[in-house]
Each structure stands twice: as structure tokens, then as C-alpha cells.
Design a protein around this motif. Structure first.
Motif, mmCIF file in Angstrom:
data_model
loop_
_atom_site.group_PDB
_atom_site.id
_atom_site.type_symbol
_atom_site.label_atom_id
_atom_site.label_comp_id
_atom_site.label_asym_id
_atom_site.label_seq_id
_atom_site.Cartn_x
_atom_site.Cartn_y
_atom_site.Cartn_z
ATOM 1 N N ILE A 65 60.281 38.964 62.491
ATOM 2 C CA ILE A 65 59.878 38.521 63.762
ATOM 3 C C ILE A 65 58.503 37.876 63.483
ATOM 4 C CG2 ILE A 65 58.874 39.565 65.938
ATOM 5 C CD1 ILE A 65 61.065 41.902 65.391
ATOM 6 N N PRO A 66 58.800 36.903 64.185
ATOM 7 C CA PRO A 66 57.360 36.053 63.911
ATOM 8 C C PRO A 66 56.160 36.609 64.456
ATOM 9 C CG PRO A 66 58.881 34.575 65.022
ATOM 10 C CD PRO A 66 59.510 35.882 65.030
ATOM 11 N N SER A 69 54.675 37.585 68.548
ATOM 12 C CA SER A 69 55.869 37.549 69.651
ATOM 13 C C SER A 69 55.552 38.695 70.509
ATOM 14 C CB SER A 69 57.054 38.019 68.572
ATOM 15 O OG SER A 69 57.369 37.141 67.868
ATOM 16 N N PRO A 70 55.974 38.280 71.963
ATOM 17 C CA PRO A 70 55.429 39.159 73.137
ATOM 18 C C PRO A 70 56.475 40.536 73.045
ATOM 19 C CG PRO A 70 56.425 36.945 73.954
ATOM 20 C CD PRO A 70 56.436 37.109 72.300
ATOM 21 N N MET A 71 55.601 41.743 73.180
ATOM 22 C CA MET A 71 56.554 42.937 73.260
ATOM 23 C C MET A 71 56.019 43.813 74.393
ATOM 24 S SD MET A 71 56.431 45.241 69.745
ATOM 25 C CE MET A 71 55.052 46.286 69.737
ATOM 26 N N THR A 72 57.127 44.249 74.979
ATOM 27 C CA THR A 72 56.756 45.102 76.267
ATOM 28 C C THR A 72 57.096 46.533 76.034
ATOM 29 O OG1 THR A 72 57.259 43.163 77.749
ATOM 30 C CG2 THR A 72 56.941 45.127 78.740
#
Lengths: 222, 239
Positions: A65-66, A69-72
Motif C-alpha cells: 500500500i503506497p 494512502s487515506p485510511m478511515t
């Protein structure tokens, strides 16, 4: 075998594709890093930040995963935290470091025993002057209080790092792990409770004053 | 002869750009066969352009050869003048669009919008190739080229549903492809790579002003503009 994904990518559009879905273990790491300087060691009050990072240990294939990267994060199907990834190591997905605003750390001075000043001299730039170096060793005791304002119990690591000027003497409770110059405390704090550590330190306090040498001082007066 | 090979696959880079693979079956006449590929974006890298012949009959190997490829990019000055003219025409049409009926207005505003977003990278590049054949035959041609356009890229978003225990969770990963270029890719095999195209002259096709404007608008700016050189290896994403 490598799976193939087919899609339409229209001009000036954004498309979203399902990539993977899997179970994972969730580890929350909280850390307080404390390091004093000769100046702030005698402050009445210091506030430290608690750094929190989420580590997801994914089951199944490794997914690269770059970073950023957005994570919620969702709890009870409601989003409660928006953050970014800091990287992946194997099956571990590591979030960026955030300041945990629900954990308060107050660091108060309890006692300062000033040592005896020892005066030495150093050459100054001007031959008529010299630098008076006043060195003393203070014994300082500080109380670090950590307050957990969350509804859940937490575990955290308080990492005190000694420096050449501020040296660890003792503490109550004793460190869980010593790996000089780091003194680590593993602390559990129940919900809405506080936990305290008292640290005794020896601080090397140096004051430098540039003065006119006494012989030149007399001449100037004359 | 003008040809428009189907885009078979595209590997998109997370920091913009990608590798396009196109394929077409061609009928060859005896002698020299010239082909010009349509819909080549000006963001393609002429140095990376490659033509591979796939022989349908094994005996064709001795009869059919690739003579040469010819690549070129449109002149920046002329292309920009053309874009400016199109943009101003689009502006005029939009300002008068109140006179159009609702259906027409939608269509026209789509065309005008496309014009107003058009940049040098959306113009057409030239990619030709010549195949010599000593007899009439058919051949499969595979064309590969890099595209250096930061307006096509991908990223991931993760949804993490934390269970009641707080110790386990369910993670869902999504791939989001953002294609702000003027080109569409229909029913293509997708690949994803973690890679940033080096900012050297041969690949740096976008004008400096355009790049700055894009960086500022997409707020990814400062990191990408750093000129620190470091090793980087293309990492293919396991799908």
C-alpha cells in the motif's frame, strides 16, 4: 496466478474498484517521548504529547500500500478517525503518527536541590576579558501524570531519554526496561484514571558570563 | 494507413503516468506498409515507444520485418496557440449557451468543458511504423509506450471496521483511479505500480507552468517538486 482486473477508465472521471477484503489484528501503540534540556528541566510545568499509531496485521496475501494512502477507522459502523498510512512491512499496515488528544500528560517539578557552584574561567575573544563558567549539579525531582480521558483502558510506553546534561538517578516506579540512554515504562491506565511517575534527575547547569579581567577593571577605574 | 489499435492494457503509476499496451491485427501488402497510429497522446514518451510483431504463421518470420518506427511530439508553441483558440471559442459558446435547449446545453457544455481542460498532453503525438513484407499476409502488432501525465494516477483508500473487542478489525481496500486526461480507456486490463516517472528532460513533457498549476491545484505539490535523486524500483501491485 496473477489476477487480472478489467475496467473502463473514462476521461476526466474518478473510478473506484474493490481491491481486497480481509480480517486483521489491530494493535494500538501509544508512546510518550521525554527528553529534557538544561533549560526546561527546571520548568514548573511541561506538557508532553502522546503519540499514537495504529498497526493492522492483515491476514492473507501481502498488499503493498503506497505511503500516505487515506485510511478511515469505523467503530459501530460510524467513522471516528481519518488518517493516512505511513507504510507497510510485510503484512503490517502502519498508520502515520498522530497526537492522541484524549491522553493528557502533565509534567510538574516537585523539588529542586541546587548544587554548589564551581567557577572556572575560559579565554574570551577580547584579551582584556574572560568567560566565567559557573557549573553546578542540581538534583531535580519531577512528577509526570498521565490522564486517560477515554472510555477504554489503554497501554502506553513512556520513554525517557537521558542526555549528557540530564542524567537519570532513580524513579518511582522503576523502569520496566533500561536500554541506556533510554528508560522505558510500560503503563496501563484504566478508563478515566490517572497514573504518575516520579523521576529523580541530576542536571548539569552551566552559566557563562563574559567579564573584564580584574586587572583591566582597575586600570579603567583609574 | 491510419490505424487505431485497441488499448489492451494499462499499468498506471501511483504518482502519475503509466505504460500503455495496444494491439491490432493488420493485413500487409507486398512491399512497404506504412501505418500511422491514431489517438497517441502528446504525453507519450517517444523513447519508450516500441512495436513488436507477432507472427500468425511461423514462416512469416522470414518474409515480414519491421523497418522502422517514426515518433514525434507536436510543437509546443503551435499546440498551445491552438488550445488557447479552442478555449476562447468554448468560452464564447458557454456565454451564449442560455439560448440552447436543455439537451443541447448539456452536450455543448460537455464539449466546452473538455476544451477548457485541454492541455498540451491531450494533443496527439505522432507514432508511425513501416513494415516490409515480401508477400501478402496478416500480422498481430503490439505497441507499447510510456505516458508521462500526472493527471492519470491511482491511490488506495482503506476502510477499517473495528470489532467490539477493539483487538480485531475487518479491512477493505479500494483502488481509486483518477483520470483527468482527455483520453478514455475502455474495457482494458488494469495494472497498478508504485512508481514515479523520473523528472528528466525526455519524459518531462508537461510545461513547467502547467505542472505548477496542477501541483498547486491538487495540493500534492511540495513533495513531488523536490529534486532529490534516489533509487526507485517499479513495484507491481499484487491484485
Amino acid at each position: 496466478m496473477k489476477k487480472k482486473m478489467k475496467a473502463n477508465i473514462p476521461t476526466r472521471k474518478k473510478i473506484k474498484l474493490n481491491w481486497f477484503k480481509s480480517k486483521c489484528d489491530l494493535n494500538i501503540e501509544r508512546e510518550i517521548k521525554i527528553q529534557y534540556t538544561a533549560t526546561n528541566v527546571s520548568y514548573n510545568k511541561i506538557n508532553w504529547d502522546v503519540i499514537i499509531r495504529y498497526i493492522l496485521v492483515k491476514q492473507g496475501d501481502i498488499k503493498e500500500i503506497p505511503i500516505n494512502s487515506p485510511m478511515t477507522l469505523y467503530k459501530d459502523n460510524l467513522p471516528f478517525l481519518f488518517l493516512n498510512t505511513a507504510g507497510t512491512i510485510g503484512n503490517k499496515i502502519i498508520s502515520e503518527d498522530l497526537i492522541d488528544d484524549d491522553i493528557k500528560v502533565d509534567d510538574d517539578v516537585v523539588n529542586i536541590n541546587e548544587g554548589i557552584e564551581k567557577v572556572t574561567y575560559e579565554d574570551a575573544r577580547d584579551p582584556k576579558e574572560h568567560i566565567e563558567v559557573r557549573t553546578r549539579y542540581d538534583n531535580i525531582s519531577r512528577k509526570i501524570t498521565i490522564e486517560n480521558k477515554l472510555n477504554d483502558d489503554i497501554q502506553l510506553i513512556l520513554d525517557f531519554k537521558q542526555t549528557k546534561d540530564i542524567v537519570f538517578v532513580s524513579s518511582e516506579p522503576v523502569p520496566s526496561e533500561i536500554e541506556e540512554p533510554n528508560y522505558k515504562y510500560k503503563i496501563n491506565i484504566p478508563s478515566e484514571q490517572k497514573s504518575s511517575i516520579i523521576i529523580e534527575l541530576k542536571a548539569k547547569i552551566i552559566a557563562r558570563v563574559t567579564k573584564i579581567k580584574p586587572e583591566f577593571l582597575k586600570k579603567e577605574k583609574q | 494507413m491510419l490505424i487505431d489499435p485497441r488499448v489492451k492494457s494499462i499499468i498506471i503509476f501511483n504518482e502519475g503516468g503509466g505504460i500503455v499496451k495496444r494491439e491490432i491485427k493488420l493485413t500487409l501488402q507486398t512491399g512497404s506498409n506504412n501505418f500511422e497510429i491514431q489517438n497517441i497522446p502528446a504525453s507519450f514518451d517517444p523513447n519508450s515507444a516500441e512495436v513488436k510483431l507477432k507472427y500468425l504463421k511461423p514462416e512469416d518470420k522470414t518474409h515480414i520485418t519491421l523497418q522502422q518506427t517514426i515518433t514525434s511530439l507536436p510543437d509546443i508553441k503551435n499546440a498551445n496557440q491552438l488550445i488557447e483558440r479552442e478555449k476562447s471559442a468554448a468560452q464564447n459558446i458557454i456565454s451564449h449557451s442560455i439560448d440552447f435547449t436543455r439537451e443541447m446545453r448539456d452536450n455543448i457544455s460537455n464539449i466546452c468543458e473538455a476544451s477548457s481542460y485541454k492541455t498540451y498532453a491531450d494533443m496527439n503525438g505522432i507514432f508511425e511504423f513501416i513494415v516490409n513484407s515480401s508477400r501478402e499476409s496478416e500480422i498481430l502488432v503490439e505497441i507499447t509506450y510510456f505516458i508521462n501525465d500526472i493527471r492519470i494516477k491511482w491511490n488506495t483508500t482503506l476502510h477499517v471496521n473495528i470489532n467490539k473487542s477493539g483487538k480485531t478489525a475487518e479491512i477493505e481496500g479500494f483502488l481509486v483511479i483518477d483520470n483527468q486526461t482527455g483520453f478514455s480507456y475502455n474495457h482494458v486490463d488494469l495494472g497498478f505500480a508504485i512508481y514515479k516517472i523520473p523528472e528528466d528532460a525526455s519524459l518531462n513533457l508537461m510545461q513547467e507552468q502547467e505542472q505548477q498549476a496542477y501541483f498547486q491545484s491538487s495540493a500534492i505539490g511540495q513533495d513531488l517538486q523536490q529534486s532529490r535523486k534516489k533509487t526507485q524500483r517499479l513495484k507491481n501491485l499484487m491484485l
